[in-house]
Motif scaffolding. Structure first.
Motif, PDB file in Angstrom:
ATOM      1  N   TYR A 151      -7.136 -19.568  21.721  1.00  0.00           N
ATOM      2  CA  TYR A 151      -8.622 -19.006  20.971  1.00  0.00           C
ATOM      3  C   TYR A 151      -9.721 -19.922  20.785  1.00  0.00           C
ATOM      4  O   TYR A 151      -9.694 -20.646  21.483  1.00  0.00           O
ATOM      5  N   GLU A 152     -10.805 -18.682  20.453  1.00  0.00           N
ATOM      6  CA  GLU A 152     -12.392 -19.525  20.253  1.00  0.00           C
ATOM      7  C   GLU A 152     -12.495 -19.947  19.527  1.00  0.00           C
ATOM      8  O   GLU A 152     -12.205 -19.216  18.764  1.00  0.00           O
ATOM      9  N   ASP A 153     -12.744 -21.315  19.235  1.00  0.00           N
ATOM     10  CA  ASP A 153     -13.425 -21.797  17.261  1.00  0.00           C
ATOM     11  C   ASP A 153     -14.500 -21.219  17.335  1.00  0.00           C
ATOM     12  O   ASP A 153     -15.233 -20.901  17.774  1.00  0.00           O
ATOM     13  N   ASP A 154     -15.011 -21.444  15.519  1.00  0.00           N
ATOM     14  CA  ASP A 154     -16.243 -21.226  15.805  1.00  0.00           C
ATOM     15  C   ASP A 154     -17.311 -22.399  14.999  1.00  0.00           C
ATOM     16  O   ASP A 154     -18.320 -21.884  14.384  1.00  0.00           O
ATOM     17  N   THR A 155     -16.744 -22.646  16.242  1.00  0.00           N
ATOM     18  CA  THR A 155     -18.947 -23.395  15.862  1.00  0.00           C
ATOM     19  C   THR A 155     -19.839 -23.031  16.724  1.00  0.00           C
ATOM     20  O   THR A 155     -21.070 -23.716  16.511  1.00  0.00           O
TER      21      THR A 155
ATOM     22  N   PHE B 178     -16.232 -29.952  18.093  1.00  0.00           N
ATOM     23  CA  PHE B 178     -14.903 -29.733  17.907  1.00  0.00           C
ATOM     24  C   PHE B 178     -14.204 -30.272  16.951  1.00  0.00           C
ATOM     25  O   PHE B 178     -14.692 -31.009  16.882  1.00  0.00           O
ATOM     26  N   ASP B 179     -13.348 -29.646  16.147  1.00  0.00           N
ATOM     27  CA  ASP B 179     -12.539 -29.969  15.173  1.00  0.00           C
ATOM     28  C   ASP B 179     -11.090 -30.549  15.640  1.00  0.00           C
ATOM     29  O   ASP B 179      -9.930 -29.856  16.337  1.00  0.00           O
TER      30      ASP B 179
ATOM     31  N   GLY C 220     -18.574 -20.355  21.975  1.00  0.00           N
ATOM     32  CA  GLY C 220     -17.289 -21.569  20.916  1.00  0.00           C
ATOM     33  C   GLY C 220     -16.411 -22.149  22.076  1.00  0.00           C
ATOM     34  O   GLY C 220     -16.809 -21.483  23.321  1.00  0.00           O
TER      35      GLY C 220
END
Length: 373
Positions: free
Chosen positions: A42-46, A149-150, A55
């Protein structure tokens, strides 16, 4: 490993424009690749936080052995400029650009190696634990994606940034923390010929402060530098404002803070002495990276390097990378050399042998992690 597929993959990747901040095309390309594989992706929402072109992309290759501790790898999808319209070719034992642009092996060689490692593991049926991959944006402009990044999504306790100079077998086990120092020096304007005594030169304040600073190589672990001195105007006007941008680095966090404070105080004391004002803003850009020789992250990669027939070279590096950010977030990280040469220049080239070897090393690290169980 399919060497021809690896080379073709790398050459295809570098032709996708992805200068830092403009990563959308590369992100979409990678999502297409990973969505065609048997992985979680997945692509994160950053992107909404960073403002960059995409992201970060997170990939998890599920293992068939839940008892094996997972390991992670990180690479970045952005490049420096000039990185638009890259035209790669093979010259002897190297992949090169046409000389009008960079090549982009920093860090698309790392991405290509990861993609091929996943494919070869799947095709060979090799048993392994979970493997996690983080592909960041904005590494070249301040480690932006990694910072956003989380890391709570990572199950891995340690891993590797595939992004350093040096032949495969080189492992960066220490890299400095860095602070940015921006000084706004305010004086008082006046006519330089008629009434100079009524003015306070911001240039004089800044020059006096800098002359009193320890700069350059402070000690074996610490450096400091003035990068920008900006301001001024006509010679007949006493300058009332200048802006200075500087940095301090050290492998020792306390030394970095001490050097930063020393530079800040030099600006402030010179301003007070000469009748001006100094507003000094400091910011820690990233934490130091320190992987101990007896740590799992170092022992694992050392064994893997020996298994692929290379010598282990543990080094310290003077620059930072996404690896620093992950280490600063509590995930033990070392940085792997992947053999690219003359990066960030139009003379950049990627040795074909090293491209194969870094792919081999990534695969071997995963195998060694399984064998430790």
């Amino acid at each position: 490993m399919n060497k021809e597929r690896l080379i073709n993959q790398f050459m295809e990747m570098v032709q996708i424009d992805s200068e830092t901040g403009n990563e959308r095309k590369m992100a979409d390309y990678l999502l297409d690749i990973f969505n065609s594989m048997d992985v979680e992706v997945y692509e994160d929402d950053t992107q909404k936080e960073t403002g960059y072109g995409a992201g970060n992309i997170f990939v998890r290759l599920k293992g068939d052995d839940s008892e094996t501790e997972p390991v992670y790898f990180t690479v970045h999808m952005d490049t420096v400029v000039p990185g638009v319209g890259i035209n790669p070719s093979i010259e002897g034992d190297y992949i090169v650009s046409d000389g009008s642009t960079i090549l982009g092996s920093d860090d698309k060689a790392g991405i290509a190696a990861i993609v091929e490692a996943i494919r070869s593991l799947s095709e060979s049926g090799t048993s392994h634990g979970d493997v996690e991959f983080v592909i960041t944006v904005g590494e070249e402009s301040g480690l932006v994606g990694a910072k956003a990044f989380d890391t709570s999504v990572l199950k891995s306790k340690f891993g590797y940034a595939v992004d350093s100079t040096g032949k495969v077998g080189t492992v960066v086990t220490s890299a400095p923390t860095q602070s940015k120092i921006e000084a706004h020096i305010h004086g008082r304007t006046a006519h330089a010929g008629v009434a100079p005594e009524e003015g306070v030169s911001a240039i004089n304040i800044a020059a006096k402060a800098i002359s009193q600073m320890k700069l350059g190589r402070i000690d074996a672990e610490t450096t400091a530098n003035i990068g920008r001195f900006q301001g001024g105007g006509p010679t007949n006007v006493v300058t009332d404002y200048v802006n200075i941008l500087a940095e301090a680095r050290s492998l020792d966090e306390n030394k970095m803070h001490a050097q930063t404070q020393h530079m800040k105080e030099a600006f402030e004391s010179a301003a007070e002495e000469l009748g001006g004002k100094a507003e000094v803003v400091t910011e820690v850009m990233y934490a130091a990276l320190q992987a101990e020789n007896d740590s799992e992250v170092v022992k694992t990669v050392s064994k893997a390097i020996e298994n692929i027939g290379r010598e282990v070279s543990l080094i310290s590096l003077g620059g930072g990378s996404d690896g620093n950010v992950f280490a600063g977030k509590g995930i033990d990280t070392a940085i792997l050399g992947l053999g690219y040469e003359n990066i960030h220049t139009t003379s950049e080239k990627m040795p074909i042998e090293e491209l194969g070897k870094i792919t081999e090393l990534i695969t071997e690290i995963i195998k060694v992690q399984k064998e430790k169980r």
